[in-house]
Design an enzyme around this catalytic site. Structure first.
Site, short mmCIF file in Angstrom:
data_model
loop_
_atom_site.label_atom_id
_atom_site.label_comp_id
_atom_site.label_asym_id
_atom_site.label_seq_id
_atom_site.Cartn_x
_atom_site.Cartn_y
_atom_site.Cartn_z
N SER A 36 -5.38 0.18 3.98
CA SER A 36 -4.64 1.23 4.70
C SER A 36 -4.64 2.50 3.86
CB SER A 36 -3.20 0.77 4.97
OG SER A 36 -3.19 -0.38 5.78
N ARG A 66 6.28 0.93 -0.48
CA ARG A 66 5.05 1.21 -1.22
C ARG A 66 5.33 2.12 -2.42
NH1 ARG A 66 4.89 -2.21 1.47
NH2 ARG A 66 3.58 -2.72 3.24
N GLU A 104 -2.08 6.61 0.66
CA GLU A 104 -1.62 5.50 -0.17
C GLU A 104 -2.44 5.37 -1.46
OE1 GLU A 104 -0.82 0.74 0.43
OE2 GLU A 104 -0.58 2.11 2.11
#
Length: 348
Positions: free
Chosen positions: A249, A165, A344
């Protein structure tokens, strides 16, 4: 436009406003808009935020600057050989529409990433991934506008600094600006010419397909299985269902040093990484720290009733409500397991 509401431009549905708002559909337009100051000469330039699908962002207040909506379009075949094809895709193309196009053309490599919200331009920045597939596995190059150097720059895949990520584009910032140094204009993908998927690497997806880890399946079946899994976890945006008003998420799966991973309970998920570190499951840690689905059961911001990893705008939440819930969950996981979860979404 002035004083534009951004509620429909972020999947949290946070009702904030932008001092200025414009969209761009050509590279010429983005260069003109970046020069726009929106105020008298001699004053500092207002900050600029490049916005895609708004699916990985949390606005904490009104944005006193210029929001630029990326609408660069186009999917163009560049080169084809016996087994692969190169495809150029505009950064403003909706990601799921690109995935569907690939399936219709029998191009394999992104089928596990179906229905991830957002646009193609965000895919290399975040190195989006799901069910054992990361977009970096199929990216060939990324064309950008370098805001700091004032020039176009193209990065081949091994120069993009991809990680979990993460990417060079995510890490590179411009002082005083909300967006990063590089504006993604176009992404080149290297895809397989096949009606069957890449090898299935994720156990839950393999079980849903009725295949073994490492097997291949028809890409259309993989897409349907992925959609069903995402829907069951509330990871499909539905304007009528506040349980999906989220950024997907909210926390990344932690990657731990071996000595830290050993301290986790014996039944905690562990996935050995190539560098010797160990990835665990943020969802498992949250759940086993006592934060159940729907926590705290009342209030404007709650964990999704379908998946503890999603923080949702359940009932008119402000950014402060989402942030407070995130702090509560982070602190609880840290107290129980000694692991600090990393958010995130980008906070603006």
């Amino acid at each position: 436009q002035e004083n534009r509401s951004l509620k429909s431009h972020n999947t949290f549905g946070i009702d904030v406003r932008a001092r200025y708002f414009a969209s761009f559909a050509t590279t010429e337009e983005i260069l003109e808009l970046i020069e726009f100051k929106g105020q008298s000469a001699g004053k500092p330039q207002r900050p600029i935020l490049i916005l895609g699908g708004g699916s990985n962002i949390l606005f904490t207040k009104d944005f006193d600057g210029l929001v630029l909506k990326n609408e660069l379009s186009g999917i163009k075949e560049v080169k084809e050989d016996t087994h692969h094809i190169y495809v150029r895709v505009g950064a403003g193309v909706v990601w799921h529409e690109f995935v569907l196009h690939c399936l219709h053309q029998n191009w394999a490599g992104v089928e596990n990433l179906a229905l991830i919200p957002g646009n193609v331009g965000a895919s290399p920045i975040q190195n989006i991934g799901a069910y054992g597939q990361d977009v970096s596995q199929t990216i060939a190059r990324v064309r950008t506008w370098d805001r700091q150097a004032g020039e176009f720059r193209t990065f081949v895949a091994d120069k993009c600094g991809f990680g979990y990520r993460d990417s060079l584009f995510k890490r590179s910032r411009v002082a005083g600006q909300a967006s990063g140094r590089y504006v993604v204009l176009e992404v080149w993908f290297h895809l397989g010419l096949a009606s069957r998927s890449e090898p299935v690497r994720y156990g839950q997806l393999a079980a849903a397909l009725g295949v073994e880890i490492g097997d291949r399946a028809p890409t259309a079946r993989v897409r349907e299985a992925v959609l069903a899994l995402r829907a069951s976890k509330g990871m499909v945006v539905d304007p009528a269902d506040h349980d999906t008003w989220s950024a997907g998420s909210f926390f990344m799966n932690p990657i731990l040093e071996p000595e830290a991973a050993v301290q986790l309970p014996a039944d905690a998920p562990r996935f050995l990484q190539p560098d010797g570190r160990v990835k665990s499951s943020a969802a498992w840690l949250i759940d086993h720290a006592g934060f159940v689905k729907g926590f705290p059961s009342q209030g404007p911001a709650r964990l999704s009733s379908k998946h503890v990893l999603a923080l949702t705008n359940h009932d008119g939440a402000r950014a402060a409500d989402i942030a407070e819930l995130a702090r509560t969950v982070r602190a609880g996981v840290a107290e129980r397991f000694g692991v600090w979860l990393e958010p995130e979404p980008v906070l603006v």
